[in-house]
Design a protein around this motif. Structure first.
Motif, PDB file in Angstrom:
ATOM      1  N   ASP A 195     -13.921  22.317 -32.640  1.00 12.15           N
ATOM      2  CA  ASP A 195     -13.808  22.927 -33.727  1.00 12.15           C
ATOM      3  C   ASP A 195     -14.978  23.170 -34.667  1.00 12.15           C
ATOM      4  N   PHE A 196     -15.893  21.969 -34.637  1.00 17.41           N
ATOM      5  CA  PHE A 196     -17.181  21.768 -35.476  1.00 17.41           C
ATOM      6  C   PHE A 196     -17.911  22.748 -34.493  1.00 17.41           C
ATOM      7  N   HIS A 197     -18.266  22.721 -33.335  1.00 20.83           N
ATOM      8  CA  HIS A 197     -18.983  23.873 -32.535  1.00 20.83           C
ATOM      9  C   HIS A 197     -18.710  24.912 -32.966  1.00 20.83           C
ATOM     10  N   ASN A 198     -17.577  25.611 -32.906  1.00 21.88           N
ATOM     11  CA  ASN A 198     -17.219  27.119 -33.191  1.00 21.88           C
ATOM     12  C   ASN A 198     -17.308  27.190 -34.606  1.00 21.88           C
ATOM     13  N   THR A 199     -17.212  26.344 -35.755  1.00 15.86           N
ATOM     14  CA  THR A 199     -17.484  26.594 -36.912  1.00 15.86           C
ATOM     15  C   THR A 199     -19.058  26.781 -37.329  1.00 15.86           C
ATOM     16  N   ILE A 200     -19.696  25.886 -36.456  1.00 12.88           N
ATOM     17  CA  ILE A 200     -21.047  25.998 -36.926  1.00 12.88           C
ATOM     18  C   ILE A 200     -21.769  27.237 -36.286  1.00 12.88           C
ATOM     19  N   ILE A 201     -21.249  27.908 -35.155  1.00 10.08           N
ATOM     20  CA  ILE A 201     -21.504  29.032 -34.558  1.00 10.08           C
ATOM     21  C   ILE A 201     -21.520  30.008 -35.623  1.00 10.08           C
ATOM     22  N   GLY A 202     -20.253  30.300 -36.259  1.00  8.54           N
ATOM     23  CA  GLY A 202     -20.019  31.197 -37.365  1.00  8.54           C
ATOM     24  C   GLY A 202     -21.141  31.069 -38.376  1.00  8.54           C
ATOM     25  N   ILE A 203     -21.160  29.772 -39.085  1.00  2.00           N
ATOM     26  CA  ILE A 203     -22.008  29.671 -39.955  1.00  2.00           C
ATOM     27  C   ILE A 203     -23.509  30.101 -39.797  1.00  2.00           C
ATOM     28  N   LEU A 204     -23.896  29.621 -38.620  1.00  2.00           N
ATOM     29  CA  LEU A 204     -25.459  30.105 -38.296  1.00  2.00           C
ATOM     30  C   LEU A 204     -25.458  31.438 -37.972  1.00  2.00           C
ATOM     31  N   GLU A 205     -24.381  32.172 -37.291  1.00  2.00           N
ATOM     32  CA  GLU A 205     -24.835  33.692 -37.090  1.00  2.00           C
ATOM     33  C   GLU A 205     -24.635  34.308 -38.665  1.00  2.00           C
ATOM     34  N   LEU A 206     -23.843  33.819 -39.703  1.00  3.00           N
ATOM     35  CA  LEU A 206     -23.763  34.340 -41.027  1.00  3.00           C
ATOM     36  C   LEU A 206     -25.183  34.188 -41.680  1.00  3.00           C
ATOM     37  N   ILE A 207     -25.626  32.998 -41.702  1.00  2.00           N
ATOM     38  CA  ILE A 207     -26.877  32.664 -42.596  1.00  2.00           C
ATOM     39  C   ILE A 207     -28.118  33.175 -41.812  1.00  2.00           C
ATOM     40  N   PHE A 208     -28.422  33.165 -40.644  1.00  8.34           N
ATOM     41  CA  PHE A 208     -29.707  33.337 -40.008  1.00  8.34           C
ATOM     42  C   PHE A 208     -29.679  35.052 -39.430  1.00  8.34           C
ATOM     43  N   TYR A 209     -28.541  35.753 -39.255  1.00  3.80           N
ATOM     44  CA  TYR A 209     -28.843  37.228 -39.024  1.00  3.80           C
ATOM     45  C   TYR A 209     -29.540  37.749 -39.992  1.00  3.80           C
ATOM     46  N   PRO A 210     -30.557  38.666 -39.714  1.00 12.72           N
ATOM     47  CA  PRO A 210     -30.789  39.037 -38.454  1.00 12.72           C
ATOM     48  C   PRO A 210     -32.103  38.331 -37.705  1.00 12.72           C
ATOM     49  N   HIS A 211     -32.622  37.316 -38.281  1.00  8.10           N
ATOM     50  CA  HIS A 211     -33.810  36.405 -37.818  1.00  8.10           C
ATOM     51  C   HIS A 211     -33.564  35.874 -36.400  1.00  8.10           C
ATOM     52  N   LEU A 212     -32.266  35.218 -36.441  1.00 10.92           N
ATOM     53  CA  LEU A 212     -31.839  34.553 -35.206  1.00 10.92           C
ATOM     54  C   LEU A 212     -30.621  35.395 -34.461  1.00 10.92           C
ATOM     55  N   ILE A 213     -30.635  35.928 -33.194  1.00 11.63           N
ATOM     56  CA  ILE A 213     -29.611  36.636 -32.570  1.00 11.63           C
ATOM     57  C   ILE A 213     -29.332  36.081 -31.322  1.00 11.63           C
ATOM     58  N   ASN A 214     -28.437  36.751 -30.533  1.00 14.28           N
ATOM     59  CA  ASN A 214     -28.042  36.486 -29.307  1.00 14.28           C
ATOM     60  C   ASN A 214     -27.732  35.081 -28.935  1.00 14.28           C
ATOM     61  N   PRO A 215     -26.941  34.377 -29.570  1.00 13.51           N
ATOM     62  CA  PRO A 215     -26.607  33.094 -29.277  1.00 13.51           C
ATOM     63  C   PRO A 215     -25.842  32.784 -27.886  1.00 13.51           C
ATOM     64  N   LYS A 216     -26.047  31.762 -27.124  1.00 12.07           N
ATOM     65  CA  LYS A 216     -25.616  31.512 -25.903  1.00 12.07           C
ATOM     66  C   LYS A 216     -25.229  30.159 -26.024  1.00 12.07           C
ATOM     67  N   LYS A 217     -23.985  29.647 -25.444  1.00 12.74           N
ATOM     68  CA  LYS A 217     -23.519  28.426 -25.418  1.00 12.74           C
ATOM     69  C   LYS A 217     -23.833  27.657 -24.212  1.00 12.74           C
ATOM     70  N   GLU A 218     -24.343  26.328 -24.281  1.00 15.46           N
ATOM     71  CA  GLU A 218     -24.568  25.288 -23.256  1.00 15.46           C
ATOM     72  C   GLU A 218     -25.274  25.992 -22.364  1.00 15.46           C
ATOM     73  N   ARG A 219     -26.412  26.436 -22.462  1.00 13.23           N
ATOM     74  CA  ARG A 219     -27.344  27.076 -21.207  1.00 13.23           C
ATOM     75  C   ARG A 219     -27.736  25.874 -20.487  1.00 13.23           C
ATOM     76  N   GLU A 220     -27.835  25.965 -19.126  1.00 19.37           N
ATOM     77  CA  GLU A 220     -28.324  24.935 -18.431  1.00 19.37           C
ATOM     78  C   GLU A 220     -29.746  25.247 -17.858  1.00 19.37           C
ATOM     79  N   ILE A 221     -30.356  24.116 -18.041  1.00 17.76           N
ATOM     80  CA  ILE A 221     -32.068  24.266 -17.668  1.00 17.76           C
ATOM     81  C   ILE A 221     -32.098  22.953 -16.766  1.00 17.76           C
ATOM     82  N   HIS A 222     -33.417  23.022 -16.091  1.00 16.13           N
ATOM     83  CA  HIS A 222     -33.622  21.946 -15.151  1.00 16.13           C
ATOM     84  C   HIS A 222     -32.567  21.875 -14.123  1.00 16.13           C
TER      85      HIS A 222
END
Length: 473
Positions: A318-345
């Motif tokens: 629930d926290f993760h999902n709410t933060i996604i919405g908050i960050l999308e609201l406050i950072f658009y259009p500077h930060l876009i195209n959010p991806k969840k739990e992207r694997e690296i290495h």
């Protein structure tokens, strides 16, 4: 019915990165390749390379006399119903490129000799010089060519919001590596047997800037007006005080608007087209330009939602999902195209969220330009801990940085008892060359949301700038 309603996302357009389309009708927005080419985020630049690849092959074939071969490449520029964008008034059915239209467009392209003469260099130039070619057809062509990019984006957004996908045939897309149209079986968003492609809201426009009538009125007529004054032509008149003048209306009567005239004029004065391209800018639409939005209500709802989430592993989602919405609201259009739990290495490490940095100004632009910190992507870790975060969380996030991916991250958590101590830890990480980590707590987000205004990012900029200054100085 909108995507958010179909899948009970409980999110407004301001909390979503994609256009929240109504699948029963078209939304009058367009994919504008000129706008896309001006954006500096990774997704837009990659899609632009695909567009240029396709059109360069068209240009090469026509100039080499391979007209039939070039025409075959138009075969897959059909009416795309999948984005639900365009001009249709009822059920999405496209007002764009059908089989007859592609034949007409191709014939007009050949008749105009705009490609042979070098007048048309980019796909968006068609809208200026090709007869019977408007923003709807340009948007449709763009959609078809970058379908693969839109599929990948749709998959990422569905993964982010837990929307189910169906394995299905993709439809044709342009593969710039193989220089050909291809299709494949892949995960698709399918609703009532209709394949849907989600489109980033940051790349759509009303397509009012790079259009022939604006080129004609603001650039061509201005040039002709000044030129007639310079040579003191018969069109020049004098006021009672002796000052010479000539109206645009007079110029327009002598040189009436048509694409044929624009072609002829531009062949003689290519520098005016270059000036038009250089000075034409397009900005991402505000959320309330896309749909009616009450930012105050959205911000208050997000504050309440955040306050209602208890810290701990059971409510982490629930926290993760709410933060996604908050960050999308406050950072658009500077930060876009959010991806969840992207694997690296090779999957050994996972990142909570990754945003594309699309900032053309502000703190995320200055970090790169003024401080030389790589930040093509911005990483976000969300920690719904009941305890304070400490060095292990810093090391976890900094361990995911690299020069290619970026070295800036946001560590979002509920509270930090000793913020000064944690800032010093972030400072140590930065001074050791391991990247810039910016901590953000509940109270920070609540303060930002309390004064949020999408057209005024100053409070958010001030907060971020102050915190970065604390860490880096």
């Amino acid at each position: 019915m909108k995507i958010s309603e179909i899948y009970n996302l409980n999110k407004s357009q301001a909390e979503l990165d994609f256009i929240d389309i109504d699948i029963t009708k078209d939304t009058p927005l367009f994919l504008d390749p000129f706008f896309l080419s001006k954006k500096n985020d990774n997704w837009s630049q990659d899609a632009t390379l695909t567009l240029r690849s396709f059109f360069q092959i068209i240009i090469d074939k026509i100039r080499n006399g391979e007209e039939e071969s070039a025409k075959e490449l138009f075969e897959h520029l059909h009416e795309p119903n999948s984005t639900c964008l365009g001009l249709s008034k009822d059920t999405p059915q496209g007002n764009g490129v059908g089989k007859r239209d592609t034949d007409k467009i191709y014939s007009s392209l050949l008749r105009s000799r705009a490609i042979q003469t070098g007048l048309i260099q980019d796909i968006e130039d068609n809208i200026l010089f090709v007869d019977n070619f408007g923003k709807d057809k340009l948007s449709d062509m763009t959609t078809n060519i970058i379908t693969k990019h839109l599929i990948s984006y749709t998959q990422d957004q569905c993964n982010l919001h837990n929307i189910p996908l169906t394995n299905s045939i993709s439809g044709y897309f342009w593969n710039r590596d193989d220089d050909e149209w291809q299709s494949e079986y892949t995960d698709m968003l399918v609703i009532d047997e209709l394949k849907i492609l989600l489109v980033p809201k940051g790349i759509v426009s009303f397509s009012k800037a790079y259009v022939p009538i604006r080129y004609y009125r603001q650039y061509v007529l201005n040039f002709l007006q000044n030129e007639n004054l310079r040579i003191n032509s018969a069109l020049v008149q004098r006021r009672k005080n002796g000052n010479r003048y000539i109206t645009k209306k007079t110029i327009e009567e002598v040189y009436p608007y048509s694409k044929d005239f624009l072609r002829q004029f531009t062949q003689n004065h290519p520098e005016i087209l270059e000036e038009f391209k250089r000075n034409t800018s397009v900005k991402s639409l505000h959320n309330n330009e896309i749909t009616e939005i009450n930012y105050r209500n959205i911000a208050l709802t997000l504050i309440q939602r955040l306050n209602n989430i208890q810290p701990g592993s059971e409510t982490a989602s629930d926290f993760h999902n709410t933060i996604i919405g908050i960050l999308e609201l406050i950072f658009y259009p500077h930060l876009i195209n959010p991806k969840k739990e992207r694997e690296i290495h090779d999957g050994r490490k996972r990142i909570d969220l990754v945003f594309d940095n699309a900032a053309s100004n502000g703190i995320f632009k200055r970090l790169s330009d003024n401080m030389n910190i790589p930040c093509g992507f911005i990483f976000v870790e969300c920690k719904n801990y009941t305890k304070d975060i400490a060095n292990p969380e810093l090391d976890q996030l900094s361990g995911r940085f690299s020069t290619n991916r970026g070295k800036v991250g946001l560590l979002v958590c509920r509270n930090i008892e000793n913020l000064d101590l944690f800032i010093n830890r972030c400072k140590d990480t930065f001074n050791d060359g391991r990247g810039l980590i910016i901590p953000i707590t509940d109270i920070d987000l609540i303060n930002i949301l309390s004064v949020f205004n999408e057209r005024n990012h100053e409070p958010l900029e001030r907060f971020l700038s102050d915190r970065v200054r604390e860490i880096t100085l």
